[in-house]
Scaffold this motif. Structure first.
Motif, PDB file in Angstrom:
ATOM      1  N   GLY A 147       0.789  -1.223   0.000  1.00 49.31           N
ATOM      2  CA  GLY A 147       0.000   0.000   0.000  1.00 49.31           C
ATOM      3  C   GLY A 147       0.817   1.266   0.000  1.00 49.31           C
ATOM      4  N   CYS A 166      -6.895  -2.456   3.646  1.00 49.56           N
ATOM      5  CA  CYS A 166      -6.004  -1.311   3.487  1.00 49.56           C
ATOM      6  C   CYS A 166      -6.229  -0.374   4.664  1.00 49.56           C
ATOM      7  CB  CYS A 166      -6.302  -0.611   2.159  1.00 49.56           C
ATOM      8  SG  CYS A 166      -5.087   0.635   1.708  1.00 49.56           S
ATOM      9  N   ALA A 221      -1.583  -5.568   3.920  1.00 51.99           N
ATOM     10  CA  ALA A 221      -2.577  -4.710   3.270  1.00 51.99           C
ATOM     11  C   ALA A 221      -2.649  -4.997   1.773  1.00 51.99           C
ATOM     12  CB  ALA A 221      -2.249  -3.238   3.532  1.00 51.99           C
ATOM     13  N   CYS A 226      -5.045  -2.856  -0.813  1.00 50.28           N
ATOM     14  CA  CYS A 226      -4.862  -1.431  -1.127  1.00 50.28           C
ATOM     15  C   CYS A 226      -4.900  -1.174  -2.625  1.00 50.28           C
ATOM     16  CB  CYS A 226      -3.543  -0.927  -0.550  1.00 50.28           C
ATOM     17  SG  CYS A 226      -3.554  -0.696   1.245  1.00 50.28           S
TER      18      CYS A 226
END
Length: 230
Positions: free
Chosen positions: A148, A200, A208, A211
């Protein structure tokens, strides 16, 4: 009588210092925002370009090699040389077998994608693409993942019509598609994209994975409420 001389106008030292102080405060407030916006623009541009480039290569490869749902490979190296090499001009490739085998694709804009593959139902191909905004952030050996921000997760599972029902369910949003933002195990809700295990969210950079999907769903623009600092 001669005309009076015009009085000379000048700033005092105190006035100059006050003015410089105001300029400094304004700069301190605005420069970080400008830098952050520039970073966002770079991320957005490179993500969109990678997505377009890799999927254009896959579509061109399908013309020569048939539907990607039926592509068969023996290993990571075979996947590149059979299905990608001809269709990614200007991209540098390197096979690295460090703990797990991976293929490294270095793009002319200074970014990199690392892919791993595994086989579903005999020799059908599927796997992950980790896209690195800057190639230096993805070395040839182990590296710390920051999903991310520095790294963005994609998946490639076109052939999820499988007798392994657990796999079919996990990969259903990737079925029949090219390299797409990772949404394996997604239940289809916005809440899970943001707050689930792979959501995210802040302090979740190692997991994450979603994302990339959030950015794509926003037209490849980073949302104003994006929780991670680039």
């Amino acid at each position: 009588m001669p005309p009076p001389r015009a009085e000379r106008v000048a700033f005092t030292l105190a006035e100059v210092l006050v003015t410089l102080g105001i300029i400094g405060v304004v700069a301190a407030l605005t420069i970080p925002t400008i830098i952050q916006n520039h970073k966002k623009h770079i991320v957005e541009t490179k993500l969109k370009k990678f997505y377009s480039t890799i999927n254009q290569a896959i579509r061109m490869s399908e013309i020569d090699n048939g539907d990607k749902m039926y592509w068969e490979v023996t290993d990571i190296d075979d996947f590149y040389h059979t299905y990608l090499e001809k269709y990614l001009p200007g991209v540098k490739y390197k096979f690295v077998n460090w703990r797990v085998p991976r293929g490294h694709l270095e793009f002319p804009d200074g970014s990199k994608a690392i892919y791993d593959l595994y086989l579903l139902d005999d020799s059908k191909v599927g796997g992950h693409f980790i896209y690195c905004i800057n190639a230096k952030d993805c070395g040839y050996q182990d590296f710390t993942l920051f999903y991310g921000t520095k790294h963005f997760s994609f998946g490639f599972w076109p052939n999820t019509i499988t007798t392994r029902s657990n796999i079919a369910g996990l990969m259903k949003y990737h079925q029949g598609k090219g390299v797409e933002p990772y949404v394996a195990n997604w239940n289809g809700t916005e809440i899970q994209l943001k707050d689930g295990q792979f959501g995210c969210k802040k302090d979740n950079e190692k997991y994450a994975y979603y994302c990339t999907a959030i950015i794509q769903r926003n037209g490849w623009k980073i949302p104003k409420d994006y929780p991670l600092k680039l």
